[in-house]
Design an enzyme around this catalytic site. Sequence first.
Site, mmCIF file in Angstrom:
data_model
loop_
_atom_site.group_PDB
_atom_site.id
_atom_site.type_symbol
_atom_site.label_atom_id
_atom_site.label_comp_id
_atom_site.label_asym_id
_atom_site.label_seq_id
_atom_site.Cartn_x
_atom_site.Cartn_y
_atom_site.Cartn_z
ATOM 1 N N SER A 110 -24.880 -1.309 -3.347
ATOM 2 C CA SER A 110 -25.820 -1.647 -4.400
ATOM 3 C C SER A 110 -26.797 -0.473 -4.572
ATOM 4 O O SER A 110 -27.372 -0.006 -3.606
ATOM 5 C CB SER A 110 -26.577 -2.899 -4.000
ATOM 6 O OG SER A 110 -27.540 -3.167 -4.968
ATOM 7 N N GLY A 111 -26.949 -0.015 -5.790
ATOM 8 C CA GLY A 111 -27.873 1.089 -6.059
ATOM 9 C C GLY A 111 -27.240 2.454 -5.921
ATOM 10 O O GLY A 111 -27.916 3.470 -6.036
ATOM 11 N N THR A 115 -23.077 1.124 -11.947
ATOM 12 C CA THR A 115 -23.261 0.705 -13.335
ATOM 13 C C THR A 115 -23.492 1.921 -14.232
ATOM 14 O O THR A 115 -22.928 2.025 -15.320
ATOM 15 C CB THR A 115 -24.437 -0.282 -13.426
ATOM 16 O OG1 THR A 115 -24.196 -1.312 -12.475
ATOM 17 C CG2 THR A 115 -24.561 -0.869 -14.795
ATOM 18 N N ASN A 160 -32.255 -1.780 -5.712
ATOM 19 C CA ASN A 160 -32.011 -1.188 -7.024
ATOM 20 C C ASN A 160 -32.853 -1.951 -8.045
ATOM 21 O O ASN A 160 -32.842 -3.170 -8.072
ATOM 22 C CB ASN A 160 -30.506 -1.345 -7.329
ATOM 23 C CG ASN A 160 -30.121 -0.724 -8.663
ATOM 24 O OD1 ASN A 160 -30.979 -0.292 -9.421
ATOM 25 N ND2 ASN A 160 -28.832 -0.685 -8.932
ATOM 26 N N SER A 163 -30.274 -3.930 -10.566
ATOM 27 C CA SER A 163 -29.062 -4.267 -9.830
ATOM 28 C C SER A 163 -28.249 -5.304 -10.600
ATOM 29 O O SER A 163 -28.795 -6.297 -11.075
ATOM 30 C CB SER A 163 -29.471 -4.805 -8.461
ATOM 31 O OG SER A 163 -28.326 -5.178 -7.753
ATOM 32 N N SER A 164 -26.955 -5.036 -10.738
ATOM 33 C CA SER A 164 -26.096 -6.012 -11.426
ATOM 34 C C SER A 164 -25.884 -7.180 -10.474
ATOM 35 O O SER A 164 -25.449 -6.997 -9.346
ATOM 36 C CB SER A 164 -24.743 -5.395 -11.767
ATOM 37 O OG SER A 164 -24.895 -4.043 -12.075
ATOM 38 N N GLY A 390 -21.961 -4.075 -5.470
ATOM 39 C CA GLY A 390 -21.555 -3.297 -4.300
ATOM 40 C C GLY A 390 -21.696 -4.090 -3.022
ATOM 41 O O GLY A 390 -22.281 -5.178 -3.003
ATOM 42 N N GLU A 392 -23.061 -5.480 0.182
ATOM 43 C CA GLU A 392 -24.477 -5.780 0.441
ATOM 44 C C GLU A 392 -24.713 -6.253 1.858
ATOM 45 O O GLU A 392 -23.997 -7.112 2.358
ATOM 46 C CB GLU A 392 -24.961 -6.871 -0.519
ATOM 47 C CG GLU A 392 -25.379 -6.298 -1.862
ATOM 48 C CD GLU A 392 -25.821 -7.354 -2.848
ATOM 49 O OE1 GLU A 392 -25.800 -8.550 -2.503
ATOM 50 O OE2 GLU A 392 -26.179 -6.970 -3.966
HETATM 51 N N1 ADP Z 1 -25.801 9.622 -12.647
HETATM 52 C C1 ADP Z 1 -27.040 9.198 -12.529
HETATM 53 N N2 ADP Z 1 -28.013 9.953 -13.016
HETATM 54 C C2 ADP Z 1 -29.275 9.560 -12.911
HETATM 55 N N3 ADP Z 1 -29.701 8.439 -12.315
HETATM 56 C C3 ADP Z 1 -28.764 7.612 -11.800
HETATM 57 C C4 ADP Z 1 -27.401 7.968 -11.881
HETATM 58 N N4 ADP Z 1 -26.734 7.007 -11.289
HETATM 59 C C5 ADP Z 1 -27.635 6.106 -10.853
HETATM 60 N N5 ADP Z 1 -28.867 6.463 -11.172
HETATM 61 C C6 ADP Z 1 -30.120 5.741 -10.868
HETATM 62 O O1 ADP Z 1 -29.867 4.813 -9.857
HETATM 63 C C7 ADP Z 1 -30.189 3.506 -10.264
HETATM 64 C C8 ADP Z 1 -29.169 2.540 -9.714
HETATM 65 O O2 ADP Z 1 -27.942 2.752 -10.301
HETATM 66 P P1 ADP Z 1 -26.935 1.558 -10.660
HETATM 67 O O3 ADP Z 1 -25.832 2.157 -11.408
HETATM 68 O O4 ADP Z 1 -27.646 0.428 -11.281
HETATM 69 O O5 ADP Z 1 -26.474 1.153 -9.224
HETATM 70 P P2 ADP Z 1 -25.383 0.057 -8.835
HETATM 71 O O6 ADP Z 1 -24.811 -0.435 -10.096
HETATM 72 O O7 ADP Z 1 -24.441 0.805 -7.992
HETATM 73 O O8 ADP Z 1 -26.123 -0.957 -8.079
HETATM 74 C C9 ADP Z 1 -30.177 3.546 -11.765
HETATM 75 O O9 ADP Z 1 -31.051 2.611 -12.318
HETATM 76 C C10 ADP Z 1 -30.614 4.955 -12.045
HETATM 77 O O10 ADP Z 1 -32.019 5.019 -12.008
HETATM 78 MG MG MG Z 2 -24.753 -2.242 -10.854
#
Ligand code: ADP
Ligand code: MG
Length: 1078
Positions: A110-111, A115, A160, A163-164, A390, A392
């Site tokens: 997660s984070g 996404t 996060n 977080s989804s 992810g 957790e």
């Molecule tokens: N490629 C990227 N460039 C910039 N910031 C990112 C990138 N990937 C993730 N982040 C940052 O990390 C945070 C968490 O990413 P997210 O995709 O929501 O994580 P996950 O879906 O894996 O839980 C996002 O809100 C963003 O701020």
């Molecule tokens: Mg996500």
Amino acid sequence: MAKMETKTSLLDNMIGVGDMVLLEPLNEDTFINNLKKRFDHSEIYTYIGSVVISLNPYRSLPIYSPEKVEEYRNRNFYELSPHIFALSDEAYRSLRDQDKDQCILITGESGAGKTEASKLVMSYVAAVCGKGAEVNQVKEQLLQSNPVLEAFGNAKTVRNDNSSRFGKYMDIEFDFKGDPLGGVISNYLLEKSRVVKQPRGERNFHIFYQILSGGSEDLLCRLKLERDFSRYNYLGLDSARVNGVDDAANFRTVRNAMQIVGFMDHETQSVFEVVAAVLKLGNIEFKPESRVNGLDESKIKDKNELKEICELTGIDQSVLERAFSFRTVEAKQEKVSTTLNVAQAYYARDALAKNLYSRLFSWLVTRINESIKAQTKVRKKVMGVLDIYGFEIFEENSFEQFIINYCNEKLQQIFIELTLKEEQEEYIREGIEWTHIEYFNNAIICDLIENNQTGILAMLDEECLRPGTVTDDTFLEKLNQICATHQHFESRMSKCSRFLNDTSLPHCCFRIQHYAGKVMYQVEGFVDKNNDLLYRDLSQAMWKANHSLIKDLFPEGNPAKINLKRPPTAGSQFKASVATLMKNLQTKNPNYIRCIKPNDKKAAHIFNDALVCHQVRYLGLLENVRVRRAGYAFRQPYEPCLERYKMLCKQTWPHWRGPARDGVKVLFNDLEIPEEEYSFGRSKIFIRNPRTLFKLEDLRKQRLEDLATLIQKIYRGWKCRTHFLLMKKSQIVIASWYRRYAQQKKYQKIKSSAIVVQSYIRGWKARKLLRELKHQKRCNKAVTTIAAYWHGTQVRREYRKFFRANAGKKISEFILQKIIQKYFLEMKTKMPSLSPVDKNWPARPYLFLDSTHNELKRIFHLWRCKKYRDQFTDQQKLVYEEKLEASELFKDKKALYPASVGQPFQGAYLEISKNPKYKKLKDAVDEKIIIAEVVNKINRANGKATSRIFLLTNSNVLLADQKSGNIKSEVPLGDVTKVSMSSQNDGFFAVHLKEGSGAAGKGDFLFSSDHLIEMATKLYRTTLSQTKQKLNIEISDEFLVQFRQDKVCVKFIQGNQRNGNVPTCKRKNNRLLEVAVP
Ligand SMILES: Nc1ncnc2c1ncn2[C@@H]1O[C@H](COP(=O)(O)OP(=O)(O)O)[C@@H](O)[C@H]1O
Ligand SMILES: [Mg+2]
């Protein structure tokens, strides 16, 4: 140069190694260090073969611009530095060109950025696939489904901020050209427990906060909501506001997205009404009430909220109120109603809220699918993007984490299967021998969970369905019995005594050794959550709502369709959907993005080695590399390989004609690379050891430098030569122009000099000619003159005899006479006037007439004087005689004289006869009065003046008092011996008397008068005519007078004047009397 840096290979300008397969030596440290090094240089993507490792940068990087999209578009995977776009491009192109369905599997904690990665993939594909109004609308709808689902399905967690809280799999559908047609979204298990309760530091789903922050007053009023978060029990308040998240702005984005996706206004409104109802449900509170029959009963504390919910949703208030107080159990046509106690009432309330929300979410997904699904029936190509929650591990892990982690376990499983399979297939395809590699296979963990007989999920279901009392503890007991021996299952109370003394493991928990680490699960709530029960009374109450959306959400509430069969449990539902998903994925060509979280702080630039190491370990990335390198670390199609290294061998440089495979063979032979180091596949060359590749790279680099030098050399030579030729040409042009110019200048100079010389010569010639002409003219003139003189002489010589010898004298006399005649005649006309004072006299014409001229002037003057005198009467004659006498006496002797010349002598200034005052005096004097005048008589003693009348008669001088006219003194003229005066400009005079005469008693008189000259003259003339003796007149500035007995000297001193121009007189002593004159 169109592009600043045109890369031809991933190997160019690499930081660390871009592909872990090339890591040498390969171990955990080097692996992590390589990631770290790249991360520190903002290279967040690294490959393992075709797998992309992505490190979350936690900051926006400039690597997703439209220019980057263009750069990666249609380039081979290894041509540019690692990027998620490269993977997206590869997937899209093999979908479009090779007709292979694709799936993009994004995994990570997660984070870790899953996404974000899924969105990047979608946006890249949207950017590169077909264009056109219709296509664009499809793309826009696909992309805009994201914000809607994120608003309802994402929340801030400690890991996060976005977080989804649901799993999402999206199939994007394309036609044969690669244009997008539409999409289908599947959602997996929303974490609905979050609706009613959130762990500390976390929030409820975004949409609640968004509505309250961003909804207009009007909307809030319609939804019967208040803006204040703290009004709602369901909202986690300790982190209601998230840094960097603008809920109000996001709300606008969501509404806009809903509109684009195709939600009608009334649908949007209904959705918000349900959200509001859920929020308000949390505010319903119950209080206990005892009944007579001893049963506990609950009652709603404040019905206001309930009333509003019912108004909002169109539910009959009494129906809902009853549903919160009673529970009806139907069994075999029998209905039994039991009352709910307070705890049960709260359970019912929360169950309703969770169900309403999770069903709303599923409805949203279905609704979006309706909008975005492909409209045609033609065969479609599919690209699936999987973004699932992810792995957790929380402090307290419950049923949701168990499910989530199970899903991740399955994904890891499929990753292992597919990578290995693909690798294997490639070797077979290329006809290369395949060597087996040891790696951890997590199939055993999957089995622990999903086995139909002994799996944890199966046992949970069994417990839920079992009659009798069922609690979470009975479930744990069951686990303890059945799974005790499983390697990955740990529990304190298990039959196996391994963990009896493990104090880190509480009694109410069990622990599973997942592939990604050990996770301890609290059994509390497992049974309930798996049952996912909603009392039938509540679903029926919902179905009765006068609100089409809510009615749709609870179809089981329809009494007509009553179904006594239990609905499938949450666990089994999930297991089934995961199984479907896996099956689906297996049919597609997988592409992996493995997201890694560099730190726990959501902070940029921090790379926590231990954290990354942990993830690398459980993701099995090292094994991944090893599998990939099994046998051969590196492979590449022949064409690009030859293209890259052809300069290393004479036969292949600069061009190889023939099949690329043969070219590579020649090249490798020439470079003497040992045969065991590489192998020739059907379309690719396989290199066993990264060292060989690096050696090739080094050689290439060296060779490129040589080539660069060569090219530079030739280029420089060419440049210099061209430059030189140009200079030469220019020099000729310049020289010719210069010469022309110089010649012109020289010619001009010569020309002007010639003109000067010419003009001088012409001038000289002209002057010479002039001189000659003048000479000639003088000669002529001289000849004429000589001739004239000669003729003259001739003539005179001839006529001399005819002239008399004294002719000259006569002529001169004649001329003299003529001149004198002329002089006199002219004088006649030039005569001056007859006035004797006229000084004019004509100028003398001839020098020799000088004496004559003066004489003539004198005679003329005498004559005109005579003429003037002849006009006088006797009276006038007398006056002039007197004046003449005065002149003779005083001219040039007395300074006073000139002033007196113009004054007529009047004699009787004082008219005694006419003034009656002096009648007596007139009577006393019977003689003719010659002078009557007032004079100042100087006092002999002190020199002061007193006025006296001075009378002169024919024989006497009389002095009389001026006022009375009495005669003071009488002196006969015969007694006057002398008159003395100064030579100066004063009127003092002394009258000396004869010594011994009668009048001389007091001595001589000293007077001062304004008419001294006249008086002295008249005194002289009268004396002369009377006594026939000349009166002595002495003019001297110092004379003696006789005052009584004293002889006093009268002295005239000039200047030294005190009172202006009046002469003053002062007796200094008995010898001296001083008269000061001006
Ligand atoms: N490629 C990227 N460039 C910039 N910031 C990112 C990138 N990937 C993730 N982040 C940052 O990390 C945070 C968490 O990413 P997210 O995709 O929501 O994580 P996950 O879906 O894996 O839980 C996002 O809100 C963003 O701020
Ligand atoms: Mg996500």
